[in-house]
Design a protein around this motif. Structure first.
Motif, PDB file in Angstrom:
ATOM      1  N   VAL A  89     -25.679  -5.162 -60.576  1.00 51.76           N
ATOM      2  CA  VAL A  89     -24.784  -6.308 -60.373  1.00 51.76           C
ATOM      3  C   VAL A  89     -23.312  -5.875 -60.415  1.00 51.76           C
ATOM      4  N   MET A  90     -23.052  -4.687 -60.968  1.00 55.21           N
ATOM      5  CA  MET A  90     -21.665  -4.206 -61.046  1.00 55.21           C
ATOM      6  C   MET A  90     -21.105  -3.830 -59.671  1.00 55.21           C
ATOM      7  N   GLN A  91     -22.004  -3.579 -58.743  1.00 53.48           N
ATOM      8  CA  GLN A  91     -21.565  -3.137 -57.409  1.00 53.48           C
ATOM      9  C   GLN A  91     -20.884  -4.297 -56.671  1.00 53.48           C
ATOM     10  N   ILE A  92     -19.817  -3.997 -55.952  1.00 53.05           N
ATOM     11  CA  ILE A  92     -19.184  -5.064 -55.167  1.00 53.05           C
ATOM     12  C   ILE A  92     -20.113  -5.486 -54.028  1.00 53.05           C
ATOM     13  N   GLY A  93     -19.891  -6.701 -53.523  1.00 52.30           N
ATOM     14  CA  GLY A  93     -20.714  -7.209 -52.429  1.00 52.30           C
ATOM     15  C   GLY A  93     -20.242  -6.697 -51.079  1.00 52.30           C
ATOM     16  N   GLU A 114     -24.446  10.368 -64.360  1.00 51.14           N
ATOM     17  CA  GLU A 114     -25.675   9.873 -63.716  1.00 51.14           C
ATOM     18  C   GLU A 114     -25.338   8.945 -62.536  1.00 51.14           C
ATOM     19  N   TRP A 115     -24.493   7.949 -62.778  1.00 51.91           N
ATOM     20  CA  TRP A 115     -24.182   7.000 -61.707  1.00 51.91           C
ATOM     21  C   TRP A 115     -23.381   7.672 -60.584  1.00 51.91           C
ATOM     22  N   THR A 116     -22.403   8.508 -60.961  1.00 51.60           N
ATOM     23  CA  THR A 116     -21.574   9.104 -59.905  1.00 51.60           C
ATOM     24  C   THR A 116     -22.287  10.236 -59.167  1.00 51.60           C
ATOM     25  N   PRO A 140     -12.693   9.501 -69.385  1.00 51.91           N
ATOM     26  CA  PRO A 140     -12.108   8.165 -69.506  1.00 51.91           C
ATOM     27  C   PRO A 140     -10.862   8.017 -68.614  1.00 51.91           C
ATOM     28  N   ALA A 141     -10.801   6.912 -67.906  1.00 49.95           N
ATOM     29  CA  ALA A 141      -9.725   6.725 -66.931  1.00 49.95           C
ATOM     30  C   ALA A 141      -8.351   6.806 -67.584  1.00 49.95           C
ATOM     31  N   ALA A 142      -8.238   6.325 -68.825  1.00 50.84           N
ATOM     32  CA  ALA A 142      -6.929   6.365 -69.499  1.00 50.84           C
ATOM     33  C   ALA A 142      -6.445   7.811 -69.613  1.00 50.84           C
ATOM     34  N   TYR A 151     -20.159   2.500 -53.981  1.00 49.18           N
ATOM     35  CA  TYR A 151     -20.011   1.553 -52.853  1.00 49.18           C
ATOM     36  C   TYR A 151     -18.529   1.304 -52.523  1.00 49.18           C
ATOM     37  N   SER A 152     -17.758   0.860 -53.513  1.00 46.75           N
ATOM     38  CA  SER A 152     -16.359   0.515 -53.226  1.00 46.75           C
ATOM     39  C   SER A 152     -15.559   1.752 -52.827  1.00 46.75           C
ATOM     40  N   SER A 153     -15.896   2.911 -53.401  1.00 46.93           N
ATOM     41  CA  SER A 153     -15.136   4.118 -53.055  1.00 46.93           C
ATOM     42  C   SER A 153     -15.337   4.487 -51.587  1.00 46.93           C
ATOM     43  N   ILE A 180     -10.543   2.988 -60.329  1.00 47.61           N
ATOM     44  CA  ILE A 180     -10.944   3.096 -61.737  1.00 47.61           C
ATOM     45  C   ILE A 180     -12.260   2.346 -61.875  1.00 47.61           C
ATOM     46  N   GLY A 181     -13.367   3.080 -61.965  1.00 48.70           N
ATOM     47  CA  GLY A 181     -14.707   2.483 -62.009  1.00 48.70           C
ATOM     48  C   GLY A 181     -15.417   2.670 -60.679  1.00 48.70           C
ATOM     49  N   THR A 182     -16.214   3.735 -60.586  1.00 43.39           N
ATOM     50  CA  THR A 182     -16.804   4.127 -59.297  1.00 43.39           C
ATOM     51  C   THR A 182     -18.285   3.805 -59.199  1.00 43.39           C
ATOM     52  N   PHE A 183     -19.007   3.887 -60.346  1.00 39.70           N
ATOM     53  CA  PHE A 183     -20.437   3.580 -60.380  1.00 39.70           C
ATOM     54  C   PHE A 183     -21.173   4.417 -59.330  1.00 39.70           C
ATOM     55  N   THR A 184     -21.986   3.818 -58.453  1.00 38.05           N
ATOM     56  CA  THR A 184     -22.745   4.615 -57.479  1.00 38.05           C
ATOM     57  C   THR A 184     -22.000   4.773 -56.141  1.00 38.05           C
ATOM     58  N   CYS A 208     -12.090   7.523 -60.797  1.00 33.90           N
ATOM     59  CA  CYS A 208     -12.240   7.721 -62.249  1.00 33.90           C
ATOM     60  C   CYS A 208     -13.541   7.070 -62.713  1.00 33.90           C
ATOM     61  N   ASP A 209     -14.357   7.824 -63.424  1.00 35.62           N
ATOM     62  CA  ASP A 209     -15.553   7.246 -64.041  1.00 35.62           C
ATOM     63  C   ASP A 209     -15.982   8.158 -65.190  1.00 35.62           C
ATOM     64  N   VAL A 210     -16.897   7.632 -66.018  1.00 36.30           N
ATOM     65  CA  VAL A 210     -17.385   8.424 -67.158  1.00 36.30           C
ATOM     66  C   VAL A 210     -18.865   8.763 -67.040  1.00 36.30           C
ATOM     67  N   GLY A 233      -4.255  -2.063 -70.082  1.00 33.44           N
ATOM     68  CA  GLY A 233      -3.773  -0.676 -70.162  1.00 33.44           C
ATOM     69  C   GLY A 233      -3.762  -0.007 -68.794  1.00 33.44           C
ATOM     70  N   TYR A 234      -4.830  -0.244 -68.005  1.00 29.59           N
ATOM     71  CA  TYR A 234      -4.883   0.351 -66.659  1.00 29.59           C
ATOM     72  C   TYR A 234      -3.739  -0.200 -65.795  1.00 29.59           C
ATOM     73  N   TRP A 235      -3.565  -1.511 -65.860  1.00 28.39           N
ATOM     74  CA  TRP A 235      -2.495  -2.156 -65.076  1.00 28.39           C
ATOM     75  C   TRP A 235      -1.144  -1.539 -65.426  1.00 28.39           C
ATOM     76  N   ILE A 254      -8.989  -1.531 -59.587  1.00 23.13           N
ATOM     77  CA  ILE A 254      -9.368  -1.473 -61.000  1.00 23.13           C
ATOM     78  C   ILE A 254     -10.676  -2.240 -61.189  1.00 23.13           C
ATOM     79  N   ASP A 255     -11.731  -1.528 -61.631  1.00 24.53           N
ATOM     80  CA  ASP A 255     -13.063  -2.145 -61.732  1.00 24.53           C
ATOM     81  C   ASP A 255     -13.903  -1.420 -62.789  1.00 24.53           C
ATOM     82  N   ALA A 256     -13.291  -1.156 -63.961  1.00 20.99           N
ATOM     83  CA  ALA A 256     -14.054  -0.480 -65.025  1.00 20.99           C
ATOM     84  C   ALA A 256     -14.126  -1.399 -66.245  1.00 20.99           C
ATOM     85  N   ASP A 257     -14.142  -0.811 -67.441  1.00 23.31           N
ATOM     86  CA  ASP A 257     -14.265  -1.592 -68.676  1.00 23.31           C
ATOM     87  C   ASP A 257     -13.154  -2.643 -68.769  1.00 23.31           C
ATOM     88  N   LYS A 258     -13.576  -3.897 -68.991  1.00 26.09           N
ATOM     89  CA  LYS A 258     -12.609  -5.006 -68.931  1.00 26.09           C
ATOM     90  C   LYS A 258     -11.583  -4.939 -70.069  1.00 26.09           C
TER      91      LYS A 258
HETATM   92  C1  LIG Z   1     -18.198  -2.355 -62.390  1.00 24.33           C
HETATM   93  S1  LIG Z   1     -18.675  -0.678 -62.336  1.00 24.33           S
HETATM   94  C2  LIG Z   1     -17.835  -0.114 -60.889  1.00 24.33           C
HETATM   95  C3  LIG Z   1     -18.470  -0.600 -59.633  1.00 24.33           C
HETATM   96  C4  LIG Z   1     -17.967   0.066 -58.379  1.00 24.33           C
HETATM   97  N1  LIG Z   1     -16.569  -0.199 -58.166  1.00 24.33           N
HETATM   98  C5  LIG Z   1     -18.799  -0.373 -57.180  1.00 24.33           C
HETATM   99  O1  LIG Z   1     -18.332  -1.158 -56.370  1.00 24.33           O
HETATM  100  O2  LIG Z   1     -19.945   0.073 -57.065  1.00 24.33           O
HETATM  101  C6  LIG Z   1     -17.771  -0.013 -63.680  1.00 24.33           C
HETATM  102  C7  LIG Z   1     -17.747   1.501 -63.805  1.00 24.33           C
HETATM  103  O3  LIG Z   1     -16.736   1.826 -64.756  1.00 24.33           O
HETATM  104  C8  LIG Z   1     -17.136   2.969 -65.448  1.00 24.33           C
HETATM  105  N2  LIG Z   1     -16.389   3.033 -66.701  1.00 24.33           N
HETATM  106  C9  LIG Z   1     -16.614   2.360 -67.860  1.00 24.33           C
HETATM  107  N3  LIG Z   1     -15.712   2.697 -68.785  1.00 24.33           N
HETATM  108  C10 LIG Z   1     -14.877   3.596 -68.209  1.00 24.33           C
HETATM  109  C11 LIG Z   1     -13.738   4.320 -68.653  1.00 24.33           C
HETATM  110  N4  LIG Z   1     -13.264   4.177 -69.885  1.00 24.33           N
HETATM  111  N5  LIG Z   1     -13.143   5.166 -67.783  1.00 24.33           N
HETATM  112  C12 LIG Z   1     -13.611   5.326 -66.516  1.00 24.33           C
HETATM  113  N6  LIG Z   1     -14.690   4.659 -66.044  1.00 24.33           N
HETATM  114  C13 LIG Z   1     -15.317   3.807 -66.865  1.00 24.33           C
HETATM  115  C14 LIG Z   1     -18.650   2.797 -65.622  1.00 24.33           C
HETATM  116  O4  LIG Z   1     -19.265   4.057 -65.832  1.00 24.33           O
HETATM  117  C15 LIG Z   1     -19.033   2.132 -64.303  1.00 24.33           C
HETATM  118  O5  LIG Z   1     -19.498   3.077 -63.373  1.00 24.33           O
END
Ligand SMILES: C[S@@+](CC[C@H](N)C(=O)[O-])C[C@H]1O[C@@H](n2cnc3c(N)ncnc32)[C@H](O)[C@@H]1O
Length: 218
Positions: A43-47, A98-100, A122-124, A75-77, A69-73, A93-95, A150-152, A141-145
């Motif tokens: 569900v984290m993936q964008i539509g 496995e997902w990346t 960590p993106a920071a 899609y958005s990248s 910031i937040g790449t997951f598998t 940026c991602d942590v 801080g990201y902004w 920006i699409d990582a930890d809420k």
């Molecule tokens: C909502 S998902 C990103 C979805 C992606 N943009 C897409 O469209 O598929 C959030 C991602 O942020 C990563 N994440 C969580 N905390 C993070 C951090 N502190 N620094 C960098 N990435 C982080 C997670 O590993 C996860 O892959």
């Protein structure tokens, strides 16, 4: 397909998707593989309509340098990388290795691997270690809420005038207006207040996907 715009009826959301340019077969395969391999996280993936929009926006801005910031598998990248001008580069940026690792495979398949620089930490930390003169045309920006403010604050000084920052999930299924807030929703709400009051940008919170904030740097 996972529903994202929960304030639209399922019928209307389908209509929006089918009346937008279609995601290609590769992005469709990535969505299916992500849902199969990581059903709880998919569900984290964008539509698809958001992906189409992000490729278009990247082109409209004429972006060469982009940041995610937040790449997951991936899609958005892929959507951003496809919109970059020739010679462009997207820093991701991602942590999660496995997902990346899925993202890396699909970057090859999409032919954009040479336009993407993945920073697995960590993106920071990545942001704090970027060269002082590094500037971006577009950031997503699409990582930890909890990290959004801080990201902004770290990203905005690095956006060139006229450049754009996109921030995902800023309506959080509509929960931002509910009385009882989880920690995550409280963080999104605090971010929305912070960004809306920032005099450095013109900003619109679009009721698109799960809420997509678009800010243009003045
Ligand atoms: C909502 S998902 C990103 C979805 C992606 N943009 C897409 O469209 O598929 C959030 C991602 O942020 C990563 N994440 C969580 N905390 C993070 C951090 N502190 N620094 C960098 N990435 C982080 C997670 O590993 C996860 O892959």
């Amino acid at each position: 397909m996972t529903r994202r715009s929960e304030w639209l009826s399922a019928e209307l959301e389908d209509y929006v998707v089918t009346h937008s340019s279609q995601a290609d077969e590769l992005l469709g395969k990535l969505a299916v593989e992500t849902a199969g391999s990581f059903p709880d996280a998919a569900v984290m993936q964008i539509g698809p309509e958001q992906g189409t929009f992000m490729t278009m926006l990247t082109r409209l801005v004429g972006a060469r340098r982009a940041l995610e910031i937040g790449t997951f598998t991936g899609y958005s990248s892929i959507c951003i990388a496809r919109g970059l001008a020739d010679g462009g580069l997207l820093t991701c940026c991602d942590v999660s290795d496995e997902w990346t690792s899925v993202a890396r495979r699909y970057w090859q398949l999409a032919g954009v691997a040479d336009r993407i620089d993945l920073r697995l930490r960590p993106a920071a930390e990545t942001l704090s270690e970027l060269p002082a003169d590094e500037r971006f045309d577009l950031a997503f920006i699409d990582a930890d809420k909890g990290g959004y403010i801080g990201y902004w604050d770290a990203v905005l000084p690095r956006i060139r005038p006229g450049g754009v920052v996109l921030v995902d999930n800023t309506l959080f299924s509509g929960e931002v207006v509910e009385a009882a807030l989880s920690k995550t929703v409280a963080a999104v709400q605090a971010f929305n207040d912070h960004a809306a009051a920032d005099p450095r940008v013109d900003l619109v919170l679009l009721p698109f996907g799960d809420g997509l904030t678009i800010a243009r740097k003045r």
